[in-house]
Design a protein around this motif. Sequence first.
Motif, PDB file in Angstrom:
ATOM      1  N   VAL A   1       6.002  -7.584  -1.293  1.00  0.00           N
ATOM      2  CA  VAL A   1       6.125  -7.154   0.102  1.00  0.00           C
ATOM      3  C   VAL A   1       7.504  -6.546   0.309  1.00  0.00           C
ATOM      4  O   VAL A   1       8.515  -7.142  -0.063  1.00  0.00           O
ATOM      5  CB  VAL A   1       5.945  -8.347   1.076  1.00  0.00           C
ATOM      6  N   ARG A   2       7.553  -5.365   0.895  1.00  0.00           N
ATOM      7  CA  ARG A   2       8.828  -4.703   1.214  1.00  0.00           C
ATOM      8  C   ARG A   2       8.995  -4.659   2.728  1.00  0.00           C
ATOM      9  O   ARG A   2       8.001  -4.610   3.475  1.00  0.00           O
ATOM     10  CB  ARG A   2       8.855  -3.278   0.649  1.00  0.00           C
ATOM     11  N   PHE A   3      10.240  -4.621   3.187  1.00  0.00           N
ATOM     12  CA  PHE A   3      10.447  -4.608   4.637  1.00  0.00           C
ATOM     13  C   PHE A   3      11.784  -3.973   4.984  1.00  0.00           C
ATOM     14  O   PHE A   3      12.655  -3.786   4.127  1.00  0.00           O
ATOM     15  CB  PHE A   3      10.369  -6.035   5.196  1.00  0.00           C
ATOM     16  N   ARG A   4      11.928  -3.647   6.265  1.00  0.00           N
ATOM     17  CA  ARG A   4      13.195  -3.218   6.853  1.00  0.00           C
ATOM     18  C   ARG A   4      13.394  -4.029   8.131  1.00  0.00           C
ATOM     19  O   ARG A   4      12.430  -4.514   8.728  1.00  0.00           O
ATOM     20  CB  ARG A   4      13.188  -1.720   7.184  1.00  0.00           C
ATOM     21  N   VAL A   5      14.648  -4.153   8.555  1.00  0.00           N
ATOM     22  CA  VAL A   5      14.955  -4.939   9.739  1.00  0.00           C
ATOM     23  C   VAL A   5      15.744  -4.080  10.725  1.00  0.00           C
ATOM     24  O   VAL A   5      16.623  -3.307  10.332  1.00  0.00           O
ATOM     25  CB  VAL A   5      15.755  -6.213   9.371  1.00  0.00           C
ATOM     26  N   CYS A   6      15.401  -4.189  12.009  1.00  0.00           N
ATOM     27  CA  CYS A   6      16.123  -3.508  13.085  1.00  0.00           C
ATOM     28  C   CYS A   6      16.541  -4.575  14.097  1.00  0.00           C
ATOM     29  O   CYS A   6      15.732  -4.988  14.943  1.00  0.00           O
ATOM     30  CB  CYS A   6      15.246  -2.442  13.732  1.00  0.00           C
ATOM     31  N   GLU A   7      17.782  -5.045  13.995  1.00  0.00           N
ATOM     32  CA  GLU A   7      18.242  -6.102  14.895  1.00  0.00           C
ATOM     33  C   GLU A   7      18.318  -5.660  16.355  1.00  0.00           C
ATOM     34  O   GLU A   7      17.955  -6.454  17.245  1.00  0.00           O
ATOM     35  CB  GLU A   7      19.600  -6.627  14.419  1.00  0.00           C
ATOM     36  N   PRO A   8      18.781  -4.435  16.683  1.00  0.00           N
ATOM     37  CA  PRO A   8      18.830  -4.046  18.098  1.00  0.00           C
ATOM     38  C   PRO A   8      17.468  -4.117  18.787  1.00  0.00           C
ATOM     39  O   PRO A   8      17.390  -4.457  19.972  1.00  0.00           O
ATOM     40  CB  PRO A   8      19.373  -2.615  18.046  1.00  0.00           C
ATOM     41  N   ARG A   9      16.400  -3.815  18.062  1.00  0.00           N
ATOM     42  CA  ARG A   9      15.049  -3.873  18.642  1.00  0.00           C
ATOM     43  C   ARG A   9      14.325  -5.173  18.277  1.00  0.00           C
ATOM     44  O   ARG A   9      13.177  -5.367  18.662  1.00  0.00           O
ATOM     45  CB  ARG A   9      14.223  -2.671  18.176  1.00  0.00           C
ATOM     46  N   GLU A  10      15.010  -6.028  17.514  1.00  0.00           N
ATOM     47  CA  GLU A  10      14.467  -7.338  17.127  1.00  0.00           C
ATOM     48  C   GLU A  10      13.072  -7.219  16.518  1.00  0.00           C
ATOM     49  O   GLU A  10      12.111  -7.798  16.993  1.00  0.00           O
ATOM     50  CB  GLU A  10      14.462  -8.295  18.328  1.00  0.00           C
ATOM     51  N   ARG A  11      13.013  -6.477  15.425  1.00  0.00           N
ATOM     52  CA  ARG A  11      11.731  -6.315  14.761  1.00  0.00           C
ATOM     53  C   ARG A  11      11.908  -6.078  13.269  1.00  0.00           C
ATOM     54  O   ARG A  11      12.957  -5.621  12.811  1.00  0.00           O
ATOM     55  CB  ARG A  11      10.918  -5.181  15.371  1.00  0.00           C
ATOM     56  N   PHE A  12      10.848  -6.399  12.544  1.00  0.00           N
ATOM     57  CA  PHE A  12      10.729  -6.069  11.135  1.00  0.00           C
ATOM     58  C   PHE A  12       9.638  -5.017  10.974  1.00  0.00           C
ATOM     59  O   PHE A  12       8.646  -5.026  11.704  1.00  0.00           O
ATOM     60  CB  PHE A  12      10.340  -7.301  10.310  1.00  0.00           C
ATOM     61  N   VAL A  13       9.810  -4.127  10.015  1.00  0.00           N
ATOM     62  CA  VAL A  13       8.752  -3.228   9.585  1.00  0.00           C
ATOM     63  C   VAL A  13       8.398  -3.636   8.161  1.00  0.00           C
ATOM     64  O   VAL A  13       9.243  -3.583   7.265  1.00  0.00           O
ATOM     65  CB  VAL A  13       9.173  -1.755   9.656  1.00  0.00           C
ATOM     66  N   ILE A  14       7.164  -4.063   7.957  1.00  0.00           N
ATOM     67  CA  ILE A  14       6.741  -4.676   6.711  1.00  0.00           C
ATOM     68  C   ILE A  14       5.679  -3.802   6.058  1.00  0.00           C
ATOM     69  O   ILE A  14       4.703  -3.405   6.703  1.00  0.00           O
ATOM     70  CB  ILE A  14       6.165  -6.086   6.983  1.00  0.00           C
ATOM     71  N   VAL A  15       5.874  -3.489   4.789  1.00  0.00           N
ATOM     72  CA  VAL A  15       4.918  -2.683   4.032  1.00  0.00           C
ATOM     73  C   VAL A  15       4.355  -3.541   2.911  1.00  0.00           C
ATOM     74  O   VAL A  15       5.099  -4.135   2.141  1.00  0.00           O
ATOM     75  CB  VAL A  15       5.582  -1.423   3.449  1.00  0.00           C
TER      76      VAL A  15
END
Length: 220
Positions: A171-185
């Motif tokens: 599982v790969r992911f990115r994190v965006c703290e200002p929007r409080e979300r993960f994008v998971i691939v």
Amino acid sequence: MKRLGLVVGLLLPVAARAVTLEQVISREDPALATTGAHLAVGRDGKVYVASSDYVLQLNRDGTDKLGGKVTYALWNVAANAHGVIATANAHFNHSVNFWSPAFQPLGTVSDFLSSDPTEWFGPCDVQAGAGGDFYGMDQNRERILRLALPDKIVRAYSLQPTGEKFVGRIVRFRVCEPRERFVIVTDHGKVHALGFDGRLLWTITADLGGDWWAGYAGVF
């Protein structure tokens, strides 16, 4: 004898052709296996190329190269805005390890699951947040861990709202703290946006492919 002379006469031009021998010599440390290496851009603006147990750090124009040995079974590398480096190391180490910009050890968090029943890929990814903390993918417990130096688990985020089971998968992911979300691939071609509050924001089927043994490193 005449027949033999004719044969020799035909072979001589072929044997007289010049042969050029070439050898490609890498400028990098032999520990850096460029084939199959992982590429990351740190929040410090530097580029990181990582493979096996070695990380190369350089500027975007290729200058100021610095490399260092790290922990084995390296799956990904990240760096925060201060240049602190984190590596996701699977197999028996099953840790996210922290390093100074000069590759001196700063700490480790080992609360990631890898075993025969779950496969030995955990943690399979690590990312740096804008605030300086790091995030490690503990896919075999279906969660992402927020980490702080030198060895602190700040918070755990469940992956269960995605509706997928991730044990034994990549599982790969990115994190965006200002929007409080993960994008998971995922390796099944799904892309999920998951909020820090546990809400699934959206899912799309992107049919992203890749090589299983290379860890689908190119999905982003």
